[in-house]
Motif scaffolding. Structure first.
Motif, short mmCIF file in Angstrom:
data_model
loop_
_atom_site.label_atom_id
_atom_site.label_comp_id
_atom_site.label_asym_id
_atom_site.label_seq_id
_atom_site.Cartn_x
_atom_site.Cartn_y
_atom_site.Cartn_z
N UNK A 127 40.58 32.79 49.88
CA UNK A 127 40.55 31.62 50.76
C UNK A 127 41.91 31.08 51.14
N UNK A 128 42.94 31.30 50.30
CA UNK A 128 44.26 30.77 50.64
C UNK A 128 45.14 31.80 51.35
N UNK A 130 46.26 34.28 54.61
CA UNK A 130 46.31 34.08 56.06
C UNK A 130 44.98 34.46 56.68
N UNK A 133 42.30 31.79 55.89
CA UNK A 133 42.47 30.49 56.57
C UNK A 133 42.35 30.59 58.09
N UNK A 134 42.90 31.67 58.67
CA UNK A 134 43.10 31.68 60.12
C UNK A 134 42.41 32.82 60.85
N UNK A 135 41.64 33.64 60.14
CA UNK A 135 40.92 34.74 60.79
C UNK A 135 39.44 34.65 60.46
N UNK A 136 39.12 34.71 59.18
CA UNK A 136 37.73 34.75 58.73
C UNK A 136 36.91 33.53 59.16
N UNK A 137 37.47 32.29 59.16
CA UNK A 137 36.63 31.14 59.56
C UNK A 137 36.16 31.18 61.00
N UNK B 8 43.92 25.94 51.18
CA UNK B 8 45.08 26.59 51.78
C UNK B 8 46.11 26.93 50.72
N UNK B 9 47.38 26.98 51.13
CA UNK B 9 48.45 27.26 50.18
C UNK B 9 49.61 26.30 50.46
N UNK B 16 46.59 21.77 57.31
CA UNK B 16 45.26 21.27 56.95
C UNK B 16 45.24 19.76 56.78
N UNK B 94 43.25 32.42 66.73
CA UNK B 94 41.91 33.01 66.75
C UNK B 94 40.93 31.95 66.30
N UNK B 121 37.76 22.61 60.70
CA UNK B 121 38.30 23.85 61.26
C UNK B 121 38.50 23.65 62.77
#
Lengths: 384, 130
Positions: A127-128, A130, A133-137, B8-9, B16, B94, B121
């Protein structure tokens, strides 16, 4: 610099693992069976292997292969960049052989993805990360959604039609009908492709590669091992690769892949132009990828890939026989197709491809795609 | 920082945190006058160290899109539209577009999809004002 004129490199053995649905093997034993066949072609034994390259068969499994064969290679390569990894392995193995760091290299892959029910879209990213966070969701289904975006971009830029995409699948099937080992050999019509269910516009089910078990191996050697060979070795005369990204949103232009660079490097090393190519083996993961490959390597102008396919150039008897095994679309696709497309190139240049033999084939080009239009590798083979 | 963020990180936390305020954030280098998404420790590949977090306008154009019609991603209901959006500042994201009849090139504006405890999101909608 790799000089394949001064230091010739050959494919001395090429063999598929068991294909289709495999219940009576593991991936490792599948590779062992194929390696035995390829080594017999090369006139060599397992004890002669001093280099192993593999990818996408599990963590540290190059070690499992060494252990399984009871050998201790002095050179290993686990470059893992998707389905094109194995074409990059040829590039790296050629360098190792040319400079004397290896003399007999095994390049290997096997998968039971069909029997085991593995799907890329089931993969859960951290989940943390790239991706997490920014593709899978976005809920883009990998890899179909990623290639659908590229196909849509090609359509929007160049007017590529659903029928033109379909003709890639029809060409693959026409070749598969000539290959007794192909998974899908029934006749296929344009109407059937167009009626297949839409999965992610403009990609229909018939635009997608198969999901089968399978794999294969190559044995690469230098000139010193050529006299051992039981079957005619095929020369590697050009290699090139390029790698750019993992996440599709970081790719500048979806219709301009790293294959432009990999193809240029391989063609320059081989001293060939597109007009010299007798057999083309592009990685047909989806019907968009051969169209991109044709444009990236200069077989046709940018944007004209769809029309080039629709004219019938890729078919048996066409100007550029392509995907001559039936490809990932109709012959076999075990998750990573790179080894299998090179095995077919070798068979065409040995003139042992039976009903699908391209007459008097002298030059064959393998062109792999890895990941999400992330990396490409190109290998030029020649009948010696 | 002595513990990892709940979502997140460490590098993406400002993104976020911005999302919780419904602000679409990205890194910006004043010296290079360039935006960067997703976040890295410095501007790539040139290496400027003056990155600061700024809010994007949240508007852009659809670069490419696909309508997913087969349920391959768990409970996600089909059809839905996946888009690559070129934001006006020059970064690409994306995501999904909530407007089912959207087309390539359409002007879009960010919208926020709630995710319970997690930060919302960023998705996109076609808008006349975008």
């Amino acid at each position: 610099m790799l000089d394949l004129v001064k230091h010739p490199v050959y494919v001395a053995g090429a063999a598929e693992t068991p294909l289709g649905k495999v219940y009576d093997h593991t991936e490792t034993s599948m590779i062992a069976v194929a390696a035995a066949e390829a080594l017999a072609e090369a006139g060599l034994g397992f004890g002669d292997i001093d280099g192993i390259a593999t990818a996408h068969i599990g963590m540290m499994n190059v070690l499992e292969l060494a252990e399984y064969f009871r050998i201790e290679p002095r050179w290993v390569d686990t470059t893992e960049i998707g389905g094109t990894s194995f074409l990059s392995h040829v590039h790296h193995a050629a360098m190792a052989i040319a400079c004397g760091e290896a003399s007999v290299v095994l390049i290997a892959y096997a998968s039971r993805q069909r029997t085991l029910g593995n799907r890329i879209s089931d993969w859960v990213p951290a989940p943390d990360s790239t991706w997490g966070q920014f593709d899978q969701p976005s809920r883009i289904p990998p890899p179909i959604g990623h290639f659908a975006l590229a196909a849509a971009r090609h359509r929007d830029l160049y007017g590529t039609t659903p029928e033109q995409f379909a003709h890639v699948a029809l060409a693959a099937r026409a070749w598969a009908r000539l290959n007794p080992k192909a998974w899908a050999r029934d006749p296929l019509t344009l109407a059937e492709v167009m009626a297949s269910p839409m999965i992610a516009d403009p990609i229909r089910q018939a635009d997608c590669c198969l999901r089968t078990d399978g794999g294969g191996v190559l044995i690469l050697v230098g000139a010193d091992r050529v006299p051992d060979a039981a079957k005619r070795p095929v020369r590697v005369i050009g290699t090139g690769e390029a790698a750019s990204h993992k996440h599709l949103h970081q790719m500048a232009e979806l219709t301009h892949t790293p294959g432009v660079a990999s193809g240029r490097r391989a063609f320059e090393m081989a001293g060939i132009t597109p007009g010299d190519v007798d057999v083309f083996e592009p990685y047909d993961a989806f019907t968009i990828t051969p169209i991109l490959a044709l444009e990236d390597l200069g077989f046709c102008a940018r944007g004209e890939g769809g029309a080039f396919v629709e004219e019938g150039n890729l078919l048996p008897g066409g100007a550029l026989p392509s995907m001559t095994s039936g490809g990932g679309l109709s012959y076999n696709h075990p998750g990573q197709f790179g080894v299998l497309l090179m095995i077919e190139a070798v068979r065409q240049l040995r003139h042992e491809a039976g009903d699908r033999q391209v007459p008097n084939a002298q030059i064959a080009v393998g062109h792999g795609f890895g990941g999400f239009l992330s990396a490409n590798s190109t290998v030029v083979f020649a009948r010696d | 920082m002595t513990e990892l963020p709940a979502f997140g990180n460490p590098l993406t936390m400002p993104f976020w945190e911005g999302a919780r305020r419904h602000e679409l954030m990205a890194q910006y280098s004043p010296s290079a006058d360039r935006w960067q998404f997703y976040p890295r420790p410095f501007l790539m590949p040139t290496g400027e160290h003056d990155l600061e977090w700024r809010a994007l306008a949240g508007t852009g154009n659809i670069y490419a899109l696909t309508t997913v019609r087969r349920a391959l991603m768990g409970a996600m209901q089909v059809p839905y539209v996946v888009v690559l959006v070129d934001l006006d500042e020059g970064v690409r994201m994306l995501s999904r577009c909530l407007s089912p009849d959207c087309s390539v090139g359409d002007r879009v504006r960010v919208a926020w999809e709630p995710r319970g405890e997690d930060p919302p999101y960023p998705v996109f909608e076609v808008g006349d004002d975008a």
